[in-house]
Design a protein around this motif. Structure first.
Motif, PDB file in Angstrom:
ATOM      1  N   VAL A 149       0.838  -1.206   0.000  1.00 50.01           N
ATOM      2  CA  VAL A 149       0.000   0.000   0.000  1.00 50.01           C
ATOM      3  C   VAL A 149       0.870   1.251   0.000  1.00 50.01           C
ATOM      4  N   LEU A 150       0.626   2.144  -0.959  1.00 48.57           N
ATOM      5  CA  LEU A 150       1.315   3.441  -0.949  1.00 48.57           C
ATOM      6  C   LEU A 150       0.632   4.306   0.097  1.00 48.57           C
ATOM      7  N   LEU A 151       1.320   4.488   1.209  1.00 44.16           N
ATOM      8  CA  LEU A 151       0.704   5.117   2.362  1.00 44.16           C
ATOM      9  C   LEU A 151       1.229   6.543   2.555  1.00 44.16           C
ATOM     10  N   SER A 152       0.353   7.507   2.345  1.00 46.90           N
ATOM     11  CA  SER A 152       0.729   8.898   2.603  1.00 46.90           C
ATOM     12  C   SER A 152       0.264   9.219   4.018  1.00 46.90           C
ATOM     13  N   GLY A 153       0.380  10.449   4.435  1.00 47.29           N
ATOM     14  CA  GLY A 153      -0.134  10.790   5.755  1.00 47.29           C
ATOM     15  C   GLY A 153      -1.578  11.260   5.688  1.00 47.29           C
ATOM     16  N   GLY A 154      -2.208  11.112   4.510  1.00 51.41           N
ATOM     17  CA  GLY A 154      -3.562  11.640   4.319  1.00 51.41           C
ATOM     18  C   GLY A 154      -4.658  10.740   4.868  1.00 51.41           C
ATOM     19  N   ILE A 155      -5.892  11.089   4.537  1.00 52.10           N
ATOM     20  CA  ILE A 155      -7.049  10.355   5.068  1.00 52.10           C
ATOM     21  C   ILE A 155      -7.286   9.062   4.293  1.00 52.10           C
ATOM     22  N   ASP A 156      -7.020   9.111   2.995  1.00 46.72           N
ATOM     23  CA  ASP A 156      -7.509   8.045   2.118  1.00 46.72           C
ATOM     24  C   ASP A 156      -6.719   6.739   2.156  1.00 46.72           C
ATOM     25  N   SER A 157      -5.389   6.847   2.042  1.00 42.99           N
ATOM     26  CA  SER A 157      -4.628   5.602   1.909  1.00 42.99           C
ATOM     27  C   SER A 157      -4.746   4.658   3.120  1.00 42.99           C
ATOM     28  N   VAL A 217      -1.441  -0.910  -3.999  1.00 41.51           N
ATOM     29  CA  VAL A 217      -2.730  -0.366  -3.558  1.00 41.51           C
ATOM     30  C   VAL A 217      -2.529   1.125  -3.305  1.00 41.51           C
ATOM     31  N   THR A 218      -3.440   1.945  -3.809  1.00 42.96           N
ATOM     32  CA  THR A 218      -3.353   3.379  -3.506  1.00 42.96           C
ATOM     33  C   THR A 218      -4.698   3.879  -2.959  1.00 42.96           C
ATOM     34  N   GLY A 219      -4.660   5.085  -2.407  1.00 44.75           N
ATOM     35  CA  GLY A 219      -5.885   5.684  -1.881  1.00 44.75           C
ATOM     36  C   GLY A 219      -6.559   6.609  -2.889  1.00 44.75           C
ATOM     37  N   ASP A 220      -6.184   6.488  -4.167  1.00 41.53           N
ATOM     38  CA  ASP A 220      -6.782   7.359  -5.180  1.00 41.53           C
ATOM     39  C   ASP A 220      -8.301   7.244  -5.203  1.00 41.53           C
ATOM     40  N   GLY A 240     -11.385  11.952  -9.269  1.00 47.08           N
ATOM     41  CA  GLY A 240     -11.876  13.320  -9.331  1.00 47.08           C
ATOM     42  C   GLY A 240     -11.632  14.174  -8.116  1.00 47.08           C
ATOM     43  N   GLN A 241     -11.015  13.583  -7.052  1.00 43.85           N
ATOM     44  CA  GLN A 241     -10.836  14.384  -5.836  1.00 43.85           C
ATOM     45  C   GLN A 241      -9.915  15.575  -6.044  1.00 43.85           C
ATOM     46  N   VAL A 242      -8.737  15.301  -6.580  1.00 47.03           N
ATOM     47  CA  VAL A 242      -7.771  16.378  -6.809  1.00 47.03           C
ATOM     48  C   VAL A 242      -7.220  16.232  -8.221  1.00 47.03           C
ATOM     49  N   SER A 243      -6.430  17.214  -8.628  1.00 46.38           N
ATOM     50  CA  SER A 243      -6.017  17.220 -10.029  1.00 46.38           C
ATOM     51  C   SER A 243      -5.259  15.970 -10.461  1.00 46.38           C
ATOM     52  N   SER A 244      -4.507  15.348  -9.513  1.00 45.12           N
ATOM     53  CA  SER A 244      -3.753  14.161  -9.938  1.00 45.12           C
ATOM     54  C   SER A 244      -4.661  12.945 -10.054  1.00 45.12           C
ATOM     55  N   GLN A 245      -5.939  13.120  -9.752  1.00 47.57           N
ATOM     56  CA  GLN A 245      -6.819  11.953  -9.762  1.00 47.57           C
ATOM     57  C   GLN A 245      -7.955  12.040 -10.776  1.00 47.57           C
ATOM     58  N   THR A 246      -7.777  12.890 -11.768  1.00 45.75           N
ATOM     59  CA  THR A 246      -8.724  12.840 -12.881  1.00 45.75           C
ATOM     60  C   THR A 246      -8.381  11.583 -13.668  1.00 45.75           C
ATOM     61  N   ASP A 268     -17.302   8.061  -2.085  1.00 45.79           N
ATOM     62  CA  ASP A 268     -17.420   9.482  -1.724  1.00 45.79           C
ATOM     63  C   ASP A 268     -16.556   9.813  -0.518  1.00 45.79           C
ATOM     64  N   LYS A 269     -16.089  11.066  -0.495  1.00 47.97           N
ATOM     65  CA  LYS A 269     -15.228  11.506   0.603  1.00 47.97           C
ATOM     66  C   LYS A 269     -15.898  11.293   1.968  1.00 47.97           C
ATOM     67  N   ASN A 270     -17.206  11.609   2.059  1.00 51.18           N
ATOM     68  CA  ASN A 270     -17.906  11.445   3.344  1.00 51.18           C
ATOM     69  C   ASN A 270     -17.815  10.024   3.861  1.00 51.18           C
ATOM     70  N   GLU A 298       3.946  18.189   6.595  1.00 57.61           N
ATOM     71  CA  GLU A 298       4.423  18.479   5.244  1.00 57.61           C
ATOM     72  C   GLU A 298       4.555  17.151   4.510  1.00 57.61           C
ATOM     73  N   ASP A 299       3.756  16.973   3.511  1.00 64.04           N
ATOM     74  CA  ASP A 299       3.858  15.805   2.654  1.00 64.04           C
ATOM     75  C   ASP A 299       5.024  16.057   1.716  1.00 64.04           C
ATOM     76  N   CYS A 300       5.624  14.979   1.221  1.00 66.50           N
ATOM     77  CA  CYS A 300       6.727  15.204   0.297  1.00 66.50           C
ATOM     78  C   CYS A 300       6.242  15.951  -0.951  1.00 66.50           C
ATOM     79  N   CYS A 301       4.931  15.907  -1.196  1.00 67.42           N
ATOM     80  CA  CYS A 301       4.419  16.589  -2.382  1.00 67.42           C
ATOM     81  C   CYS A 301       4.037  18.032  -2.103  1.00 67.42           C
TER      82      CYS A 301
HETATM   83  P1  ATP Z   1      -4.340  10.432   0.722  1.00 65.88           P
HETATM   84  O1  ATP Z   1      -5.394  10.996   1.597  1.00 65.88           O
HETATM   85  O2  ATP Z   1      -4.171   8.939   0.838  1.00 65.88           O
HETATM   86  O3  ATP Z   1      -3.045  11.191   0.790  1.00 65.88           O
HETATM   87  P2  ATP Z   1      -5.193  12.035  -1.411  1.00 65.88           P
HETATM   88  O4  ATP Z   1      -6.614  12.092  -1.709  1.00 65.88           O
HETATM   89  O5  ATP Z   1      -4.558  13.118  -0.614  1.00 65.88           O
HETATM   90  O6  ATP Z   1      -4.892  10.639  -0.731  1.00 65.88           O
HETATM   91  P3  ATP Z   1      -3.016  12.228  -3.219  1.00 65.88           P
HETATM   92  O7  ATP Z   1      -2.265  12.983  -2.209  1.00 65.88           O
HETATM   93  O8  ATP Z   1      -3.138  12.721  -4.596  1.00 65.88           O
HETATM   94  O9  ATP Z   1      -4.473  11.873  -2.794  1.00 65.88           O
HETATM   95  O10 ATP Z   1      -2.367  10.781  -3.308  1.00 65.88           O
HETATM   96  C1  ATP Z   1      -2.956   9.752  -4.053  1.00 65.88           C
HETATM   97  C2  ATP Z   1      -2.379   8.450  -3.548  1.00 65.88           C
HETATM   98  O11 ATP Z   1      -0.968   8.396  -3.844  1.00 65.88           O
HETATM   99  C3  ATP Z   1      -2.452   8.309  -2.039  1.00 65.88           C
HETATM  100  O12 ATP Z   1      -3.712   7.827  -1.623  1.00 65.88           O
HETATM  101  C4  ATP Z   1      -1.346   7.342  -1.758  1.00 65.88           C
HETATM  102  O13 ATP Z   1      -1.758   6.016  -2.038  1.00 65.88           O
HETATM  103  C5  ATP Z   1      -0.288   7.775  -2.777  1.00 65.88           C
HETATM  104  N1  ATP Z   1       0.652   8.718  -2.150  1.00 65.88           N
HETATM  105  C6  ATP Z   1       0.642  10.062  -2.214  1.00 65.88           C
HETATM  106  N2  ATP Z   1       1.666  10.613  -1.530  1.00 65.88           N
HETATM  107  C7  ATP Z   1       2.364   9.581  -1.002  1.00 65.88           C
HETATM  108  C8  ATP Z   1       3.543   9.449  -0.188  1.00 65.88           C
HETATM  109  N3  ATP Z   1       4.216  10.508   0.241  1.00 65.88           N
HETATM  110  N4  ATP Z   1       3.958   8.215   0.138  1.00 65.88           N
HETATM  111  C9  ATP Z   1       3.275   7.118  -0.275  1.00 65.88           C
HETATM  112  N5  ATP Z   1       2.171   7.167  -1.039  1.00 65.88           N
HETATM  113  C10 ATP Z   1       1.717   8.369  -1.407  1.00 65.88           C
END
Ligand code: ATP
Ligand code: MG
Length: 393
Positions: free
Chosen positions: A178-186, A281-284, A287-293, A316-318, A338-341
């Motif tokens: 699983v690509l795990l960011s610090g966000g809500i979705d992954s 596995v990703t949390g995409d 349509g949520q954000v520009s990288s997810q069209t 849905d986000k809810n 701070e996310d790496c992005c």
């Molecule tokens: P999330 O809430 O999971 O961050 P998001 O809606 O913010 O999702 P994005 O930030 O565009 O969406 O990221 C899309 C997906 O890319 C994430 O759900 C995750 O699976 C992967 N991803 C993004 N940033 C990282 C990161 N720094 N490390 C690992 N995976 C990442």
């Protein structure tokens, strides 16, 4: 008599010849979560039993079992030898203690060699209770249903029942990364995979020193919450800084996010192949954000032919937030970090990136050696429920 816990499999019944493997896997997973309690686990074809439970550990064990996928329900049971008199004494004492107005005895006879039929057992026990307590029988809606199961070598009195998580036993369906960011979705995506029996590992891309130690702590805390559903999770942390700097230097026009996602997928594919993870596995979520069209996902996806599951693609986000709250990752995910992005402000991120442009930017620098470096500097750590580590890196 001795108190124990009975585990119901539910969905497993439908799995035909795979059933034995599933039960073996489930037994293994139950052993893992109950390891600290020194219990004895008995696997039979229709249930798994946990014995030798100390009374003060019972609730904690049940709580842990409620998070084990593949368990449909959990019941407290009391075990007796094949001696109806002892069972009668016990259920009578239960009736006298709980003082219900009505009851009903429901007997299941698994061993047909037992001399009495189920209805004869029901009647014998019921008349003993009626003789000795102020109570009536109600066959339709009893206040106290007394469930008995007669086995080859024992009689079980089945007590309180708790719901389980359902799904399939973890590990029964292979491993995913699983690509795990610090966000809500992954984290939610990770949880949904676990529930389907996919054992997960996580990979996180960090950009030190631009991203702080706190980000790693945050990821670690999210993984620790996921430990409730998978007791041990391997986390790979990939240093992403050099790739990111190169991307900022060599691209324009809002392509940074697209290019970063492509690099993340390339690296994840290599690590997944190397360690036997069958899917990414990703949390995409569309349509949520520009990288997810849809256009964006296509250009990002183009770097790999590895299978990718996006469990939240249409959710849905809810709904995602509701699950995140349920698994307790939500309050951690919304902490600022701070996310790496996000370390370099990206303005005007493209919503319809073109593959030719992405390829053109990538041809300007040697990303393959940067990828190799990032992979060889990747750190891995196992985070687990039973001995969570304080010092990770
Ligand atoms: P999330 O809430 O999971 O961050 P998001 O809606 O913010 O999702 P994005 O930030 O565009 O969406 O990221 C899309 C997906 O890319 C994430 O759900 C995750 O699976 C992967 N991803 C993004 N940033 C990282 C990161 N720094 N490390 C690992 N995976 C990442
Ligand atoms: Mg994010």
């Amino acid at each position: 008599m001795s108190k124990m816990v009975m585990i119901h499999f539910g969905e497993l019944y439908t799995k035909g010849k795979n059933r034995r493997d599933f039960i073996r896997q489930l037994t293994q997973n139950i052993k893992e979560v109950s390891a600290p309690f020194k219990v004895h686990i008995e696997t039979r074809h229709d249930h798994i039993y946990i014995k030798n439970i100390q009374e003060n550990n019972l609730q904690e064990i049940i709580k842990r079992l409620q998070n084990v996928s593949g368990i449909h329900a959990i019941s407290e049971v009391v075990e007796f030898p094949l001696d109806l008199e002892k069972v009668k004494q016990f259920v009578l004492s239960l009736v006298l203690e709980l003082k219900p107005k009505t009851f009903k005895v429901i007997t299941k006879r698994k061993d047909k060699l037992f001399p009495l039929r189920s209805d004869e057992v029901n009647r014998s026990i019921a008349s003993h209770i009626l003789k000795n307590a102020e109570i009536k029988v109600d066959v339709h809606d009893p206040e106290l249903p007394l469930r008995l199961e007669i086995d080859t070598n024992r009689i079980l009195v089945v007590g309180k029942r708790y719901d389980g998580l359902g799904g399939y036993p973890l590990g029964a369906a292979g491993k995913g990364l699983v690509l795990l960011s610090g966000g809500i979705d992954s984290p939610v995506a990770a949880y949904l995979m676990i529930r389907r029996g996919i054992k997960i590992a996580a990979i996180h891309f960090a950009a030190p020193p631009y991203t702080s130690e706190e980000v790693l702590k945050k990821i670690e805390n999210i993984v620790a919450k996921l430990n409730n559903y998978q007791p041990c999770i391997r986390l790979y942390v990939v240093p992403f800084t050099n790739l990111q700097l190169a991307i900022y230097e060599h691209s324009t026009g809002g392509y940074a996010i697209t290019l970063m996602r492509r690099m993340m997928l390339r690296i994840s594919t290599i690590i997944a192949k190397r360690h036997g993870y069958k899917v990414l596995v990703t949390g995409d979520s569309l349509g949520q954000v520009s990288s997810q069209t849809l256009e964006s996902l296509v250009v990002i996806n183009e770097v790999t032919n590895y299978p990718i599951i996006r469990p939240l693609a249409t959710v849905d986000k809810n709904e995602i937030i509701k699950i995140a709250k349920g698994i307790q990752t939500y309050p951690i995910s919304i902490l600022p970090y701070e996310d790496c992005c996000t370390i370099f402000p990206v303005t005007n991120s493209v919503t319809s990136p073109k593959l030719e442009d992405a390829l053109r930017f990538e041809s300007k620098f040697d990303y393959e050696s940067l990828i190799s470096e990032a992979i060889s500097d990747t750190k891995k750590v196992d985070i687990s429920l039973n001995n969570s580590e304080d010092e990770l890196f």
